[in-house]
Design a protein around this motif. Sequence first.
Motif, PDB file in Angstrom:
ATOM      1  N   SER A   1      -8.266-135.922  -0.343  1.00 19.80           N
ATOM      2  CA  SER A   1      -8.752-137.184   0.226  1.00 19.80           C
ATOM      3  C   SER A   1     -10.228-137.372  -0.112  1.00 19.80           C
ATOM      4  CB  SER A   1      -8.575-137.211   1.747  1.00 19.80           C
ATOM      5  OG  SER A   1      -7.217-137.107   2.116  1.00 19.80           O
ATOM      6  N   PHE A   2     -10.583-138.566  -0.592  1.00 17.75           N
ATOM      7  CA  PHE A   2     -11.990-138.920  -0.824  1.00 17.75           C
ATOM      8  C   PHE A   2     -12.086-140.430  -0.999  1.00 17.75           C
ATOM      9  CE2 PHE A   2     -10.194-137.958  -5.019  1.00 17.75           C
ATOM     10  CZ  PHE A   2     -10.546-139.088  -5.761  1.00 17.75           C
ATOM     11  N   SER A   3     -13.304-140.923  -0.986  1.00 18.83           N
ATOM     12  CA  SER A   3     -13.528-142.355  -1.206  1.00 18.83           C
ATOM     13  C   SER A   3     -14.645-142.529  -2.220  1.00 18.83           C
ATOM     14  CB  SER A   3     -13.895-143.057   0.107  1.00 18.83           C
ATOM     15  OG  SER A   3     -15.109-142.539   0.615  1.00 18.83           O
ATOM     16  N   LEU A   4     -14.696-143.729  -2.824  1.00 15.78           N
ATOM     17  CA  LEU A   4     -15.692-144.034  -3.846  1.00 15.78           C
ATOM     18  C   LEU A   4     -16.178-145.459  -3.633  1.00 15.78           C
ATOM     19  CD1 LEU A   4     -17.106-143.095  -6.486  1.00 15.78           C
ATOM     20  CD2 LEU A   4     -15.155-144.035  -7.740  1.00 15.78           C
ATOM     21  N   ASP A   5     -17.477-145.611  -3.477  1.00 18.04           N
ATOM     22  CA  ASP A   5     -18.069-146.926  -3.241  1.00 18.04           C
ATOM     23  C   ASP A   5     -18.610-147.527  -4.535  1.00 18.04           C
ATOM     24  OD1 ASP A   5     -17.642-146.988  -0.458  1.00 18.04           O
ATOM     25  OD2 ASP A   5     -19.391-145.695  -0.133  1.00 18.04           O
ATOM     26  N   LYS A   6     -18.822-148.822  -4.504  1.00 13.44           N
ATOM     27  CA  LYS A   6     -19.386-149.520  -5.652  1.00 13.44           C
ATOM     28  C   LYS A   6     -20.765-148.952  -5.982  1.00 13.44           C
ATOM     29  CE  LYS A   6     -20.497-154.168  -7.323  1.00 13.44           C
ATOM     30  NZ  LYS A   6     -20.485-155.628  -7.031  1.00 13.44           N
ATOM     31  N   GLY A   7     -20.986-148.666  -7.272  1.00 14.23           N
ATOM     32  CA  GLY A   7     -22.276-148.152  -7.714  1.00 14.23           C
ATOM     33  C   GLY A   7     -22.514-146.684  -7.444  1.00 14.23           C
ATOM     34  N   GLU A   8     -21.529-145.999  -6.891  1.00 16.74           N
ATOM     35  CA  GLU A   8     -21.687-144.582  -6.532  1.00 16.74           C
ATOM     36  C   GLU A   8     -21.118-143.685  -7.620  1.00 16.74           C
ATOM     37  OE1 GLU A   8     -20.676-141.785  -2.648  1.00 16.74           O
ATOM     38  OE2 GLU A   8     -19.160-143.220  -3.333  1.00 16.74           O
ATOM     39  N   THR A   9     -21.681-142.475  -7.724  1.00 17.36           N
ATOM     40  CA  THR A   9     -21.133-141.451  -8.611  1.00 17.36           C
ATOM     41  C   THR A   9     -20.642-140.285  -7.760  1.00 17.36           C
ATOM     42  OG1 THR A   9     -22.605-142.026 -10.439  1.00 17.36           O
ATOM     43  CG2 THR A   9     -21.585-139.856 -10.501  1.00 17.36           C
ATOM     44  N   LEU A  10     -19.340-140.036  -7.844  1.00 17.17           N
ATOM     45  CA  LEU A  10     -18.716-138.930  -7.130  1.00 17.17           C
ATOM     46  C   LEU A  10     -18.244-137.915  -8.153  1.00 17.17           C
ATOM     47  CD1 LEU A  10     -17.490-137.667  -4.494  1.00 17.17           C
ATOM     48  CD2 LEU A  10     -15.404-138.935  -5.050  1.00 17.17           C
ATOM     49  N   ALA A  11     -18.628-136.655  -7.986  1.00 15.85           N
ATOM     50  CA  ALA A  11     -18.239-135.593  -8.918  1.00 15.85           C
ATOM     51  C   ALA A  11     -17.124-134.745  -8.321  1.00 15.85           C
ATOM     52  CB  ALA A  11     -19.434-134.715  -9.248  1.00 15.85           C
ATOM     53  N   LEU A  12     -16.084-134.501  -9.127  1.00 11.46           N
ATOM     54  CA  LEU A  12     -15.051-133.518  -8.798  1.00 11.46           C
ATOM     55  C   LEU A  12     -15.361-132.265  -9.599  1.00 11.46           C
ATOM     56  CD1 LEU A  12     -11.625-135.438  -8.803  1.00 11.46           C
ATOM     57  CD2 LEU A  12     -13.000-134.723  -6.852  1.00 11.46           C
ATOM     58  N   VAL A  13     -15.620-131.160  -8.917  1.00 11.93           N
ATOM     59  CA  VAL A  13     -16.068-129.927  -9.561  1.00 11.93           C
ATOM     60  C   VAL A  13     -15.113-128.796  -9.219  1.00 11.93           C
ATOM     61  CG1 VAL A  13     -17.949-128.261  -9.730  1.00 11.93           C
ATOM     62  CG2 VAL A  13     -18.471-130.669  -9.454  1.00 11.93           C
ATOM     63  N   GLY A  14     -14.845-127.954 -10.187  1.00  8.03           N
ATOM     64  CA  GLY A  14     -14.002-126.788  -9.951  1.00  8.03           C
ATOM     65  C   GLY A  14     -13.665-126.125 -11.262  1.00  8.03           C
ATOM     66  N   GLU A  15     -13.081-124.948 -11.182  1.00  7.99           N
ATOM     67  CA  GLU A  15     -12.708-124.232 -12.387  1.00  7.99           C
ATOM     68  C   GLU A  15     -11.503-124.883 -13.043  1.00  7.99           C
ATOM     69  OE1 GLU A  15     -13.815-119.649 -11.866  1.00  7.99           O
ATOM     70  OE2 GLU A  15     -12.478-120.355 -10.305  1.00  7.99           O
ATOM     71  N   SER A  16     -11.252-124.488 -14.296  1.00 11.22           N
ATOM     72  CA  SER A  16     -10.080-124.983 -15.009  1.00 11.22           C
ATOM     73  C   SER A  16      -8.820-124.646 -14.218  1.00 11.22           C
ATOM     74  CB  SER A  16     -10.005-124.338 -16.398  1.00 11.22           C
ATOM     75  OG  SER A  16     -11.136-124.666 -17.148  1.00 11.22           O
ATOM     76  N   GLY A  17      -7.932-125.625 -14.113  1.00  9.09           N
ATOM     77  CA  GLY A  17      -6.699-125.423 -13.365  1.00  9.09           C
ATOM     78  C   GLY A  17      -6.812-125.708 -11.887  1.00  9.09           C
ATOM     79  N   SER A  18      -7.976-126.210 -11.437  1.00  6.79           N
ATOM     80  CA  SER A  18      -8.161-126.469 -10.003  1.00  6.79           C
ATOM     81  C   SER A  18      -7.525-127.773  -9.551  1.00  6.79           C
ATOM     82  CB  SER A  18      -9.659-126.495  -9.662  1.00  6.79           C
ATOM     83  OG  SER A  18     -10.319-127.538 -10.360  1.00  6.79           O
ATOM     84  N   GLY A  19      -7.132-128.635 -10.496  1.00  5.50           N
ATOM     85  CA  GLY A  19      -6.479-129.894 -10.137  1.00  5.50           C
ATOM     86  C   GLY A  19      -7.342-131.121 -10.333  1.00  5.50           C
ATOM     87  N   LYS A  20      -8.523-130.981 -10.925  1.00  6.64           N
ATOM     88  CA  LYS A  20      -9.446-132.112 -11.093  1.00  6.64           C
ATOM     89  C   LYS A  20      -8.843-133.207 -11.967  1.00  6.64           C
ATOM     90  CE  LYS A  20     -12.761-129.858 -13.108  1.00  6.64           C
ATOM     91  NZ  LYS A  20     -12.047-128.614 -13.430  1.00  6.64           N
ATOM     92  N   SER A  21      -8.412-132.840 -13.167  1.00  6.59           N
ATOM     93  CA  SER A  21      -7.894-133.836 -14.108  1.00  6.59           C
ATOM     94  C   SER A  21      -6.579-134.430 -13.629  1.00  6.59           C
ATOM     95  CB  SER A  21      -7.719-133.212 -15.502  1.00  6.59           C
ATOM     96  OG  SER A  21      -8.971-132.852 -16.052  1.00  6.59           O
ATOM     97  N   VAL A  22      -5.725-133.617 -13.012  1.00  5.15           N
ATOM     98  CA  VAL A  22      -4.460-134.137 -12.486  1.00  5.15           C
ATOM     99  C   VAL A  22      -4.727-135.174 -11.399  1.00  5.15           C
ATOM    100  CG1 VAL A  22      -2.345-133.529 -11.246  1.00  5.15           C
ATOM    101  CG2 VAL A  22      -3.186-132.043 -13.069  1.00  5.15           C
ATOM    102  N   THR A  23      -5.729-134.919 -10.565  1.00  4.57           N
ATOM    103  CA  THR A  23      -6.121-135.895  -9.540  1.00  4.57           C
ATOM    104  C   THR A  23      -6.541-137.205 -10.192  1.00  4.57           C
ATOM    105  OG1 THR A  23      -6.831-134.170  -8.003  1.00  4.57           O
ATOM    106  CG2 THR A  23      -7.757-136.371  -7.684  1.00  4.57           C
ATOM    107  N   ALA A  24      -7.367-137.126 -11.231  1.00  2.00           N
ATOM    108  CA  ALA A  24      -7.849-138.333 -11.905  1.00  2.00           C
ATOM    109  C   ALA A  24      -6.712-139.106 -12.562  1.00  2.00           C
ATOM    110  CB  ALA A  24      -8.897-137.946 -12.945  1.00  2.00           C
ATOM    111  N   LEU A  25      -5.804-138.405 -13.216  1.00  2.00           N
ATOM    112  CA  LEU A  25      -4.672-139.068 -13.868  1.00  2.00           C
ATOM    113  C   LEU A  25      -3.747-139.730 -12.857  1.00  2.00           C
ATOM    114  CD1 LEU A  25      -3.840-136.344 -16.545  1.00  2.00           C
ATOM    115  CD2 LEU A  25      -4.816-138.605 -16.986  1.00  2.00           C
ATOM    116  N   SER A  26      -3.679-139.156 -11.656  1.00  4.42           N
ATOM    117  CA  SER A  26      -2.825-139.722 -10.611  1.00  4.42           C
ATOM    118  C   SER A  26      -3.302-141.109 -10.177  1.00  4.42           C
ATOM    119  CB  SER A  26      -2.798-138.803  -9.387  1.00  4.42           C
ATOM    120  OG  SER A  26      -2.299-137.538  -9.707  1.00  4.42           O
TER     121      SER A  26
END
Length: 557
Positions: free
Chosen positions: A43-68
């Motif tokens: 769960s997270f939110s993103l506002d207009k003009g904001e930069t939110l970083a998803l950080v973690g090691e390879s295989g942590s689920g970052k890219s899968v979250t983005a593709l979803s």
Amino acid sequence: MSVSEIGQSQVAAQAGEPLLRVRDLGVRFRLPGRIVAAVDGVSFSLDKGETLALVGESGSGKSVTALSLLQLLPYPLASHPPGSSVVYRGEELMGAPDRRLRQIRGNDISMIFQEPMTSLNPLHTVLKQVGEVLLLHKGLNREAARARTLELLRLVGIREPERRLSAYPHELSGGQRQRVMIAMALANDPDILIADEPTTALDVTIQAQILKLLKELQRELGMAVLLITHDLGIVRKVADRVCVMTGGKIVEQGPVEAIFAAPEHPYTRKLLAAEPKGRPLRAEAAAPVVLSGKDVKVHFPIKKGVLRRAVDYVRAVDGIDVTVREGHTLGVVGESGSGKTTLGLALLRLISSQGEIAFDGRQIQGLRSKQMRPLRRQMQIVFQDPYGSLSPRLSVGEIVGEGLQIHGIASDAREREARIVAALEEVGIDPGARHRYPHEFSGGQRQRIAIARAMALKPRFVVLDEPTSALDMSVQAQIVDLLRDLQARHKLAYLFISHDLKVVRALADEVLVVKDGQVVEHGASAQIFDDPQQPYTKALMKAAFELEAVESGVVSM
């Protein structure tokens, strides 16, 4: 989208709803005999003009979250459990019709993918690929699309953009391909830009330019950025908030300064403490020369006209001398397109070149393919893009064992299997996964598989072309330690190509600085890093150290 739905979206936006709201997002992958939870309750939110970083090691689920978020996962292999929600401007995207999703993709929400070589169409030119986005979403005519494409290429720092319009992806360097991807993503001035490792393939000076460009566009357009990265220096420099992921879950999130200053979760503290450490091994000055090149040149013809006659040449490598000794690491640094990778390929005789090339005292420049084959076992390469260099039709075990079989190294299948297991263990891959295929691994895991494939043959000389660029910080440190350990045990000679100067400093005892196919500066690693003489080298070091200072908290951004 109906008129009533549009009205509801506008009301939600006016009521203070975030631009993007993700709640209890889950992703399940159906594999033979089991179900894998790649993302679990994010769960997270993103506002207009904001930069939110998803950080973690390879295989942590970052890219899968983005593709979803844009429903780009391989359905029905992937599925979302009940309750998963992705709301954009008050509109639920989870389960939205394909027609509506196509309207949003690339127009309202755009994405920069991690691996540009596999994301760009190999059959289309740069102009056609960037222009297609403008034609489909903006309705521009071809002349206007060409003008806008040129503007975008200039924005992302591609030199001589007029000449690059007719280029195909394979004719560009890794960094240039990444910049084309960024240009495509920015073409329609999206509300949200999902940037999946946007500077992974870029050298430090271009990293700084791209990050500055993204921030300027963000301020101008009010664009929100969801940044996926393993580079904590970049996170601290550009992000407003950060979510730390591991095992498919967000374990900590908050303002960047608060997370960096006082991390609460043990995993976050582990990430912040991880970076390549140590210094190169003490190499013997009188060690025998494994490979040398004298006046090496690689010139690619520029052909024009009906008869396709050469009217000029791209001087990718233009008269470079190089010597690599046993147990030594020669680092090759420079901007994308400077000729680093081309030099490595030429030394391995994988592309045609002029000049003298000798391996173990033997001239190999004039050898035919059949004569070179026995030497291939001793001369290996780890490519920059692991997904493009690993066959999707072979299992990991078959990929690592292919060289063993071709060169007849193992006496039988049992010995070959034991060597495969040992090679995978050395690079931190579970040998039990050797029956899986490359697409089932994260980008960092694929790079480790590529390293295992090269090391399984016990070579004498290895070209390492950006071997850590796709890896998170903690795995970078592991790989550097692994390479150093292998070098100490087997006296390997490395040609280490990288734009990450921290990694080069940790591994290379000698450095070659290359620009526009020529050597700008050459010397011992300590001298190059501590007292560079040439303006170009000084600019590289300044850009690298600024990012390093930001990461350590010395510089306030």
